[in-house]
Design a protein around this motif. Structure first.
Motif, PDB file in Angstrom:
ATOM      1  N   ASN A   3       0.811  -1.224   0.000  1.00 46.08           N
ATOM      2  CA  ASN A   3       0.000   0.000   0.000  1.00 46.08           C
ATOM      3  C   ASN A   3       0.845   1.277   0.000  1.00 46.08           C
ATOM      4  OD1 ASN A   3       0.937   0.257   2.646  1.00 46.08           O
ATOM      5  ND2 ASN A   3      -0.957  -0.451   3.585  1.00 46.08           N
ATOM      6  N   GLY A   4       2.182   1.124   0.029  1.00 43.94           N
ATOM      7  CA  GLY A   4       3.065   2.280  -0.066  1.00 43.94           C
ATOM      8  C   GLY A   4       3.319   3.022   1.230  1.00 43.94           C
ATOM      9  N   TRP A   5       2.788   2.498   2.344  1.00 46.29           N
ATOM     10  CA  TRP A   5       2.964   3.157   3.642  1.00 46.29           C
ATOM     11  C   TRP A   5       4.123   2.525   4.398  1.00 46.29           C
ATOM     12  CZ3 TRP A   5      -0.245   6.801   6.429  1.00 46.29           C
ATOM     13  CH2 TRP A   5      -1.267   7.359   5.642  1.00 46.29           C
ATOM     14  N   ARG A   6       4.712   3.310   5.302  1.00 46.85           N
ATOM     15  CA  ARG A   6       5.759   2.795   6.170  1.00 46.85           C
ATOM     16  C   ARG A   6       5.137   2.080   7.374  1.00 46.85           C
ATOM     17  NH1 ARG A   6      10.408   7.282   6.952  1.00 46.85           N
ATOM     18  NH2 ARG A   6      11.478   5.465   7.816  1.00 46.85           N
ATOM     19  N   LEU A   7       5.952   1.250   8.021  1.00 51.02           N
ATOM     20  CA  LEU A   7       5.512   0.506   9.202  1.00 51.02           C
ATOM     21  C   LEU A   7       4.932   1.454  10.264  1.00 51.02           C
ATOM     22  CD1 LEU A   7       8.637  -1.813   9.518  1.00 51.02           C
ATOM     23  CD2 LEU A   7       6.340  -2.580   8.976  1.00 51.02           C
ATOM     24  N   PRO A   8       3.885   1.004  10.984  1.00 51.41           N
ATOM     25  CA  PRO A   8       3.151  -0.265  10.883  1.00 51.41           C
ATOM     26  C   PRO A   8       1.937  -0.216   9.964  1.00 51.41           C
ATOM     27  CG  PRO A   8       2.448   0.892  12.846  1.00 51.41           C
ATOM     28  CD  PRO A   8       3.479   1.772  12.181  1.00 51.41           C
ATOM     29  N   PHE A   9       1.714   0.940   9.299  1.00 51.75           N
ATOM     30  CA  PHE A   9       0.573   1.039   8.385  1.00 51.75           C
ATOM     31  C   PHE A   9       0.797   0.249   7.097  1.00 51.75           C
ATOM     32  CE2 PHE A   9      -0.217   5.016  10.813  1.00 51.75           C
ATOM     33  CZ  PHE A   9      -1.514   4.752  11.211  1.00 51.75           C
ATOM     34  N   GLY A  10       2.049   0.062   6.743  1.00 53.23           N
ATOM     35  CA  GLY A  10       2.385  -0.633   5.508  1.00 53.23           C
ATOM     36  C   GLY A  10       3.686  -1.404   5.655  1.00 53.23           C
ATOM     37  N   PRO A  11       4.167  -2.011   4.560  1.00 51.88           N
ATOM     38  CA  PRO A  11       5.333  -2.891   4.655  1.00 51.88           C
ATOM     39  C   PRO A  11       6.677  -2.194   4.486  1.00 51.88           C
ATOM     40  CG  PRO A  11       4.424  -3.012   2.450  1.00 51.88           C
ATOM     41  CD  PRO A  11       3.539  -2.057   3.231  1.00 51.88           C
ATOM     42  N   LEU A  12       6.700  -0.863   4.312  1.00 53.23           N
ATOM     43  CA  LEU A  12       7.946  -0.181   3.991  1.00 53.23           C
ATOM     44  C   LEU A  12       8.803   0.084   5.227  1.00 53.23           C
ATOM     45  CD1 LEU A  12       6.876   2.430   1.286  1.00 53.23           C
ATOM     46  CD2 LEU A  12       7.825   0.138   0.966  1.00 53.23           C
ATOM     47  N   ARG A  13      10.061  -0.328   5.149  1.00 55.63           N
ATOM     48  CA  ARG A  13      11.030   0.040   6.177  1.00 55.63           C
ATOM     49  C   ARG A  13      11.534   1.460   5.965  1.00 55.63           C
ATOM     50  NH1 ARG A  13      15.255  -5.036   5.680  1.00 55.63           N
ATOM     51  NH2 ARG A  13      13.821  -6.754   6.050  1.00 55.63           N
ATOM     52  N   GLU A  14      11.603   1.865   4.697  1.00 48.37           N
ATOM     53  CA  GLU A  14      12.037   3.203   4.304  1.00 48.37           C
ATOM     54  C   GLU A  14      11.079   3.719   3.240  1.00 48.37           C
ATOM     55  OE1 GLU A  14      16.542   3.798   4.145  1.00 48.37           O
ATOM     56  OE2 GLU A  14      16.342   1.704   3.511  1.00 48.37           O
ATOM     57  N   PRO A  15      11.018   5.045   3.041  1.00 46.11           N
ATOM     58  CA  PRO A  15      10.125   5.565   2.008  1.00 46.11           C
ATOM     59  C   PRO A  15      10.597   5.161   0.616  1.00 46.11           C
ATOM     60  CG  PRO A  15      11.503   7.319   2.894  1.00 46.11           C
ATOM     61  CD  PRO A  15      11.736   6.117   3.770  1.00 46.11           C
ATOM     62  N   LEU A  16       9.686   5.194  -0.347  1.00 46.74           N
ATOM     63  CA  LEU A  16      10.022   4.825  -1.723  1.00 46.74           C
ATOM     64  C   LEU A  16      11.082   5.750  -2.320  1.00 46.74           C
ATOM     65  CD1 LEU A  16       6.506   3.864  -3.121  1.00 46.74           C
ATOM     66  CD2 LEU A  16       8.505   2.359  -2.949  1.00 46.74           C
ATOM     67  N   SER A  17      11.205   6.957  -1.790  1.00 52.68           N
ATOM     68  CA  SER A  17      12.241   7.869  -2.281  1.00 52.68           C
ATOM     69  C   SER A  17      13.641   7.306  -2.081  1.00 52.68           C
ATOM     70  CB  SER A  17      12.115   9.231  -1.584  1.00 52.68           C
ATOM     71  OG  SER A  17      12.259   9.084  -0.168  1.00 52.68           O
ATOM     72  N   ARG A  18      13.775   6.328  -1.185  1.00 55.59           N
ATOM     73  CA  ARG A  18      15.085   5.686  -0.951  1.00 55.59           C
ATOM     74  C   ARG A  18      15.621   5.041  -2.216  1.00 55.59           C
ATOM     75  NH1 ARG A  18      19.460   3.707  -0.350  1.00 55.59           N
ATOM     76  NH2 ARG A  18      20.283   2.633   1.492  1.00 55.59           N
ATOM     77  N   LEU A  19      14.732   4.638  -3.125  1.00 54.74           N
ATOM     78  CA  LEU A  19      15.176   3.993  -4.355  1.00 54.74           C
ATOM     79  C   LEU A  19      16.017   4.919  -5.228  1.00 54.74           C
ATOM     80  CD1 LEU A  19      11.966   2.013  -5.370  1.00 54.74           C
ATOM     81  CD2 LEU A  19      13.949   1.210  -4.066  1.00 54.74           C
ATOM     82  N   GLY A  20      15.883   6.227  -5.026  1.00 54.42           N
ATOM     83  CA  GLY A  20      16.681   7.162  -5.805  1.00 54.42           C
ATOM     84  C   GLY A  20      18.149   7.138  -5.458  1.00 54.42           C
ATOM     85  N   ARG A  21      18.514   6.451  -4.357  1.00 50.73           N
ATOM     86  CA  ARG A  21      19.911   6.422  -3.927  1.00 50.73           C
ATOM     87  C   ARG A  21      20.557   5.043  -4.081  1.00 50.73           C
ATOM     88  NH1 ARG A  21      17.309   8.885   0.291  1.00 50.73           N
ATOM     89  NH2 ARG A  21      17.917   7.310   1.807  1.00 50.73           N
ATOM     90  N   VAL A  22      19.840   4.078  -4.631  1.00 56.44           N
ATOM     91  CA  VAL A  22      20.452   2.766  -4.840  1.00 56.44           C
ATOM     92  C   VAL A  22      21.082   2.714  -6.226  1.00 56.44           C
ATOM     93  CG1 VAL A  22      18.783   1.680  -3.289  1.00 56.44           C
ATOM     94  CG2 VAL A  22      18.364   1.667  -5.762  1.00 56.44           C
ATOM     95  N   ASP A  23      21.942   1.731  -6.426  1.00 55.54           N
ATOM     96  CA  ASP A  23      22.614   1.595  -7.719  1.00 55.54           C
ATOM     97  C   ASP A  23      21.762   0.857  -8.739  1.00 55.54           C
ATOM     98  OD1 ASP A  23      25.614   2.550  -7.312  1.00 55.54           O
ATOM     99  OD2 ASP A  23      24.982   1.507  -5.487  1.00 55.54           O
ATOM    100  N   ALA A  24      20.847   0.026  -8.265  1.00 50.58           N
ATOM    101  CA  ALA A  24      19.949  -0.687  -9.175  1.00 50.58           C
ATOM    102  C   ALA A  24      18.801  -1.282  -8.373  1.00 50.58           C
ATOM    103  CB  ALA A  24      20.679  -1.781  -9.945  1.00 50.58           C
ATOM    104  N   VAL A  25      17.673  -1.431  -9.041  1.00 49.31           N
ATOM    105  CA  VAL A  25      16.518  -2.136  -8.487  1.00 49.31           C
ATOM    106  C   VAL A  25      16.392  -3.459  -9.232  1.00 49.31           C
ATOM    107  CG1 VAL A  25      14.006  -2.118  -8.198  1.00 49.31           C
ATOM    108  CG2 VAL A  25      15.325  -0.019  -7.837  1.00 49.31           C
TER     109      VAL A  25
END
Length: 336
Positions: free
Chosen positions: A176-198
């Motif tokens: 559902n895109g929410w962070r814990l405990p409302f959703g499954p995210l440990r970090e916000p989706l914006s974190r993907l902008g700092r990884v080298d690959a998905v």
């Protein structure tokens, strides 16, 4: 029971479910506390750089997404390219707290089920510890030949400095895109902008920020292996029409049951919590039927007398472009 229900709510739809809205008064303080603590921890933690390149394989969601098969496949690809990799992991669920090597005689209770599986599958040095930087230091001290480290499930472990980050998603995506405990995210989706690959396990399931490479891997089932005797194998065709029970104590048990269905097998599914420590009583329903299980679960059940049991290993098929991206980054790091 509540944990299973909650995960079902997280991944049932791409927005907050009505049931979770009803829990808003209870969950809101927990959500605020989680966001505050995780943010402070990240700001106050000083990363330790190790003398060899570090590749972190992780996810920003809770539960399994395919990190361990990806780590195994990357270790094999690096070795084929001439590197001498080692692996560090937290060793989730183990009863010990010190930094330890995963030896041939180690038990899942001592080192965790996934590290034991990785050590057996790769034959590489594997060390476990809550402090992955300390585990990496210990591994390098014991194995001077190691020239690159893979960290299984360390995306949120800021103590370990890293050169490459890979974020893994399965078909459930970010729920559902929410962070814990409302959703499954440990970090916000914006974190993907700092990884080298998905890396998507089985198909794209979230939007990837512009400029971040995305790849899809496939988990390919191998032949079934007899529990405790992997030399003895069995095809799916040989199991058709037989009374079959299937158990899975992994992050997303339904993935295993669907794989069996894709092989044409009709089974009675028995999901268990991730990293579940099995007893003979947990599996008494299987007698005298045939029991099917994941490779991760098999490392915890080898000592149990279960009758006819078959283990289904899986191999991660990686796109060559992903391997080449990692090799290019490693070459750039070493040149610097």
């Amino acid at each position: 029971m509540f944990a299973a229900w909650l995960q079902g709510q997280w991944f049932a739809q791409r927005r907050l479910s009505p049931a979770l809205w009803l829990l808003l008064p209870l969950f809101l303080p927990l959500w605020l506390l989680f966001v505050l603590i995780s943010g402070l921890k990240k700001r106050l933690t000083v990363a330790e750089r190790l003398p060899v390149p570090v590749i972190v394989v992780g996810n920003i969601t809770v539960g399994g997404a395919g990190k361990t098969p990806l780590t195994i496949a990357l270790a094999q690809a690096l070795r084929a390219a001439g590197y001498r990799p080692g692996i560090v992991s937290r060793g989730y669920g183990r009863t010990t707290r010190t930094v330890l090597p995963v030896s041939e005689t180690a038990t899942p209770a001592e080192v965790g089920d996934e590290p034991l599986l990785m050590a057996r599958r790769t034959g590489l040095p594997v060390w476990v510890g809550r402090d992955r930087a300390a585990a990496g230091r210990a591994l390098l001290a014991a194995h001077s030949e190691v020239d690159v480290l893979l960290c299984d499930d360390g995306l949120q472990h800021a103590r370990l400095g890293r050169d490459i980050e890979l974020a893994v998603f399965d078909r459930r995506g970010a729920g559902n895109g929410w962070r814990l405990p409302f959703g499954p995210l440990r970090e916000p989706l914006s974190r993907l902008g700092r990884v080298d690959a998905v890396v998507f396990n089985g198909g794209e399931s979230v939007a990837v920020p512009a400029g971040v490479p995305a790849f899809t891997m496939q988990l390919r089932p191998a032949a079934f292996q007899a529990l405790g005797n992997p030399v003895q194998t069995c095809t799916a065709a040989a199991l058709h029409g037989k009374p079959l029970h299937a158990v899975a104590g992994i992050g997303h048990p339904e993935r295993f049951f669907q794989t069996l269905a894709d092989l044409g097998l009709s089974v009675v599914p028995h999901p268990f919590p991730d990293h579940h420590a099995y007893t003979a009583g947990d599996l008494s329903f299987a007698m005298p039927q045939i029991l099917l299980m994941t490779e991760q679960d098999a490392v915890k059940r080898a000592a149990l007398s279960l009758g006819e049991c078959w283990v289904l290993p899986v191999e991660a098929d990686l796109p060559p472009a992903l391997v080449e991206l990692i090799l290019e980054k490693l070459r750039g790091r070493q040149a610097a």
